[in-house]
Design an enzyme around this catalytic site. Sequence first.
Site, short mmCIF file in Angstrom:
data_model
loop_
_atom_site.label_atom_id
_atom_site.label_comp_id
_atom_site.label_asym_id
_atom_site.label_seq_id
_atom_site.Cartn_x
_atom_site.Cartn_y
_atom_site.Cartn_z
N ASN A 7 -28.04 20.65 -12.48
CA ASN A 7 -28.77 21.90 -12.62
C ASN A 7 -27.98 22.77 -13.59
O ASN A 7 -26.89 23.26 -13.26
CB ASN A 7 -28.91 22.59 -11.26
CG ASN A 7 -29.64 23.92 -11.36
OD1 ASN A 7 -29.50 24.66 -12.33
ND2 ASN A 7 -30.43 24.25 -10.35
N GLU A 34 -33.69 23.28 -13.66
CA GLU A 34 -33.66 24.70 -13.99
C GLU A 34 -33.41 24.91 -15.48
O GLU A 34 -32.54 25.69 -15.89
CB GLU A 34 -32.62 25.44 -13.13
CG GLU A 34 -33.05 26.85 -12.80
CD GLU A 34 -32.20 27.54 -11.74
OE1 GLU A 34 -32.40 28.76 -11.56
OE2 GLU A 34 -31.35 26.90 -11.10
N ASP A 153 -31.53 18.78 -7.79
CA ASP A 153 -31.08 19.90 -6.97
C ASP A 153 -32.06 20.00 -5.80
O ASP A 153 -33.19 20.45 -5.96
CB ASP A 153 -31.07 21.18 -7.80
CG ASP A 153 -30.70 22.41 -6.99
OD1 ASP A 153 -30.45 22.28 -5.77
OD2 ASP A 153 -30.67 23.51 -7.57
N ASN A 155 -31.52 21.79 -3.04
CA ASN A 155 -31.42 23.07 -2.34
C ASN A 155 -31.37 22.89 -0.82
O ASN A 155 -31.88 23.73 -0.07
CB ASN A 155 -32.56 24.01 -2.74
CG ASN A 155 -32.21 24.84 -3.96
OD1 ASN A 155 -31.13 25.42 -4.03
ND2 ASN A 155 -33.10 24.89 -4.93
N ASP A 224 -26.77 18.90 -4.50
CA ASP A 224 -27.27 18.07 -5.61
C ASP A 224 -27.01 16.61 -5.24
O ASP A 224 -25.86 16.22 -5.03
CB ASP A 224 -26.55 18.44 -6.90
CG ASP A 224 -26.72 19.91 -7.25
OD1 ASP A 224 -27.69 20.24 -7.95
OD2 ASP A 224 -25.89 20.73 -6.79
N ASP A 253 -23.78 27.34 -12.19
CA ASP A 253 -23.17 27.38 -10.87
C ASP A 253 -23.16 26.02 -10.19
O ASP A 253 -22.59 25.87 -9.10
CB ASP A 253 -23.85 28.43 -9.98
CG ASP A 253 -25.36 28.43 -10.08
OD1 ASP A 253 -25.92 27.67 -10.89
OD2 ASP A 253 -26.01 29.20 -9.34
N HIS A 254 -23.75 25.01 -10.83
CA HIS A 254 -23.76 23.64 -10.33
C HIS A 254 -22.86 22.74 -11.20
O HIS A 254 -22.63 23.03 -12.37
CB HIS A 254 -25.17 23.04 -10.38
CG HIS A 254 -26.14 23.72 -9.47
ND1 HIS A 254 -26.61 23.14 -8.32
CD2 HIS A 254 -26.78 24.91 -9.57
CE1 HIS A 254 -27.47 23.96 -7.73
NE2 HIS A 254 -27.60 25.03 -8.49
#
Length: 261
Positions: A7, A34, A153, A155, A224, A253-254
């Site tokens: 991501n 994303e 991802d 989530n 992930d 942030d991933h």
Amino acid sequence: MKIATWNVNSIRTRLQQVTHWLQHQPVDVLCLQETKVVDEGFPVAAFEPLGYHAYVYGQKAYNGVAILSRAPLDHVSRGFAAVIDPDQVGDLDEQKRVIMGLFQGVCIVNLYVPNGASVGSEKYEYKLRWLSLLKQYLSDLLSENPALLVCGDFNIALEDRDIHDPTHKQTHIMASPTERAALQQILTLGLQDAFRKFTPDGGHYSWWDYRAASFRRNLGWRIDHHYLSAALYERAKSCVIDVSPRQLEKPSDHAPVIVEI
């Protein structure tokens, strides 16, 4: 073959980081989430000199998925409705979150699962509907493609060992029992977690909040994933999280997660 999921939290913002990473980690397939750009705006030309074909499914400013592959993909499809009756899909393809293609006989599904915002919200209910349809989608794919890899991802941190502090998991988005149960239902199709084949212990994460120095303190979540059908799980040689891009200035942030089959 090596397949990675990442991501990138905006492909245009992170373009230099992604191309640099591919030069040092020349995976066969990179699944992005994303991307946050319409198809026409995806920077295809940046990946051509590196030897990658780009397959994209995006929307402006939000969501978006893409697959970069060293060899052309076969039977690329975008969205649930390419596999499931559109009447059943309803509004669940309005957000661009699913892309699939065949790479050297492996059916690769790249997902960006909805976040859900907060437990009990409308977005949470949307997430649960989306996951329910995902099970049907993957079941239909498995009936024709026994070598199935589902990554992206999700989530969802499936277990307590996937969270630095699971204390309030019952009410925390991405860890609530209902979300976990929905993902477990999908895994009953015969899919297994590639990372856990090689790394049973906790403390390994793929996402860290930008706030509170979370990365430096390793206050992360493992959300992930690579899930493999039985035919691929036995062939998996390794699955690792590459934290190096998260150490860069203005990173996603991933972190990327790489499986080798």
